[in-house]
Design an enzyme around this catalytic site. Structure first.
Site, PDB file in Angstrom:
ATOM      1  N   ASP A 143      55.070  40.659  37.657  1.00  0.00           N
ATOM      2  CA  ASP A 143      54.215  41.385  36.712  1.00  0.00           C
ATOM      3  C   ASP A 143      53.874  42.780  37.216  1.00  0.00           C
ATOM      4  OD1 ASP A 143      52.692  39.497  38.508  1.00  0.00           O
ATOM      5  OD2 ASP A 143      51.042  40.773  37.867  1.00  0.00           O
ATOM      6  N   ASN A 144      54.326  43.124  38.423  1.00  0.00           N
ATOM      7  CA  ASN A 144      54.101  44.463  38.982  1.00  0.00           C
ATOM      8  C   ASN A 144      55.382  45.277  39.077  1.00  0.00           C
ATOM      9  OD1 ASN A 144      51.361  44.022  39.351  1.00  0.00           O
ATOM     10  ND2 ASN A 144      51.604  43.263  41.434  1.00  0.00           N
ATOM     11  N   LYS A 194      43.356  51.725  34.179  1.00  0.00           N
ATOM     12  CA  LYS A 194      43.015  50.711  35.173  1.00  0.00           C
ATOM     13  C   LYS A 194      41.508  50.814  35.401  1.00  0.00           C
ATOM     14  CE  LYS A 194      44.496  49.080  39.759  1.00  0.00           C
ATOM     15  NZ  LYS A 194      45.405  49.361  40.905  1.00  0.00           N
ATOM     16  N   ASP A 249      35.684  41.395  36.039  1.00  0.00           N
ATOM     17  CA  ASP A 249      34.831  42.316  35.277  1.00  0.00           C
ATOM     18  C   ASP A 249      35.627  43.438  34.621  1.00  0.00           C
ATOM     19  OD1 ASP A 249      35.435  44.020  37.402  1.00  0.00           O
ATOM     20  OD2 ASP A 249      33.432  43.956  38.272  1.00  0.00           O
TER      21      ASP A 249
END
Length: 464
Positions: free
Chosen positions: A261-262, A120, A132
């Site tokens: 998605d988690n 992560k 970013d």
């Protein structure tokens, strides 16, 4: 069957096993990690590094692998940014995937489970969109605190494996900027998400869906035992999701972003952003400032996981019939209720007997706790000991039904551990989280964090 917490980690050799490549090129995209100006090791998980054979790495070797992301031997090279879709606050989004992380390595652990190391904050990927791809140091510190606390409280969770400060200044719209940067590595028993299945369903790729179902059953659930692997997988995932929801509630934890998605196919909690622990049994307590409708508030988390399972079922309809999927969904509330009473009894340190016998005790406790006269952690700390707590709060009429039920119960855990001699329980409320970060941000003082990790792990030993 009574709830059993995860066993203590044990030393094992390094056994690389990058099985994800069996799923072909459409499961993820080859990527490279960003180059960072600095590499300062801030956290190394000295409990779980031994389980996958990496405890003997020197600090320099650790930074090479988890700061510069030089490949581990016989493992993924290059790493993969996984593809998925997902419902985010129940709005379907087909434009997501690993946007600031990747699957770095896979190996076997001390229990012969296939484990993932994923990142992560490791930089941009094809799914970064306008981001970013970086992680704030505060975000990494918060993830350490969340995973350590949840592990101690008996929640199946990813483990924060490594945190390396990277020497950049990041700008974020929702916190003071510029702020310090980091790259984190997490250890988990899979990073396959519900959203992975949703993407494959959207693409109508039956072959890949069959392959993914077989992969998940083989590596996370001991292999298929029936002629309907998709149904079998769904039943197992639903059972694990019920246990996850139950453990969130008894821990007093609010994840904050329970999007599809988690949610992990193994029922492990992971990906911690705006999480909080609610001090009181406050049903509407929310963690995310942007959750204006309380969709993922404390009391609605079981509902959220149930809804997410329905989306997984919808995806699996690509390769199986609906009727058994619906039947499993309809059984979720009962599975959750059983798991909740079992985990509640475990945290109280008493023997779980059956759902019917445990339910009156748990209902009585909930009814008393919703009046917010005592915090969740204090309640479990007080009643986790051998003796009846000497607190005037428990003498009130509010707690009479609960006290009567407790008198019938058998202790299942000794309370001789030093933790039970403390004056106050180990908690993780937002004021302490912010104080730990302030010490780092203002004085680069990591001792409050280190002390808290030690205290959390000590509580975990007492509960086990």
């Amino acid at each position: 069957m009574a709830y059993k917490p995860q066993a203590e980690p044990a030393k094992a050799p390094y056994r690389p096993d990058p099985r994800i490549t069996q799923l072909g090129k459409k499961i993820g995209d080859p990527v490279q990690a960003a180059e960072f100006p600095r590499h300062i090791l801030r956290f190394r998980n000295d409990r779980w590094d031994q389980t996958i054979g990496l405890s003997d790495l020197t600090e320099q070797e650790w930074l090479d692998h988890f700061g510069r992301f030089e490949p581990l031997s016989d493992n993924l090279d290059p790493p993969l940014a996984l593809r998925y879709h997902g419902h985010q606050f129940r709005n379907y989004n087909p434009d997501i995937g690993d946007g600031r992380g990747f699957l770095f390595a896979q190996m076997r652990d001390h229990e012969d489970r296939l484990m993932d190391l994923a990142t992560k904050g490791s930089g941009r990927t094809p799914w970064s969109r306008s981001g970013d791809g970086k992680l704030t140091l505060k975000g990494g510190v918060r993830e350490i605190l969340a995973t350590e606390m949840l592990e101690a409280l008996g929640v199946e969770t990813s483990k924060t494996f490594s945190l390396v400060e990277t020497g950049e200044e990041l700008h974020r719209g929702d916190e003071p900027s510029p702020t310090r940067s980091a790259v984190m590595t997490r250890l988990s028993h899979s990073h396959i998400r519900f959203g992975t299945f949703q993407r494959i369903a959207a693409e109508q790729n039956q072959g890949l869906m069959h392959a993914l179902v077989d992969y998940c059953l083989a590596h996370f659930y001991g292999g298929a035992t029936t002629d309907n692997p998709a149904i079998e997988l769904f039943q197992k995932v639903a059972a694990q999701s019920a246990k996850l929801a139950a453990s969130y509630m008894t821990a007093g934890f609010v994840h904050g972003v329970l999007n599809t998605d988690n949610i992990n196919i193994t029922g492990e909690s992971f990906d911690y952003g705006p999480w909080r622990f609610t001090p009181y049994w406050e049903q509407g307590f929310t963690a995310a400032y942007f959750d204006h409708e309380g969709l993922y508030c404390f009391a609605r988390q079981p509902e959220a996981l149930h809804w997410n399972l329905a989306q997984l079922a919808s995806a699996l309809r690509l390769i199986c019939d609906s009727e058994p999927l619906v039947a499993t969904l309809e059984g979720f509330p009962k599975s959750y209720g059983i798991a909740f009473t079992e985990h509640f009894c475990w945290r109280l340190g008493i023997k779980s007997e059956s759902f019917e016998k445990d339910k009156p005790l748990v209902v009585a406790a909930e009814q008393a706790l919703t009046q917010k006269t005592i915090t969740i952690d204090q309640f479990f700390f007080d009643w986790g000991k051998d003796s009846v707590p000497n607190n005037v709060i428990y003498e009130s009429d509010l707690f009479v039904p609960f006290r009567q039920e407790m008198e019938k119960r058998t202790r299942a855990r000794a309370s001789s551990h030093e933790y039970w001699q403390s004056e106050t329980p180990c908690s993780m409320h937002i004021d302490e989280v912010e104080a730990i970060w302030d010490a780092i941000a203002k004085d680069d003082d990591w001792q409050p964090l280190n002390r808290k990790v030690v205290a959390i792990r000590n509580m975990g030993k007492a509960l086990r």
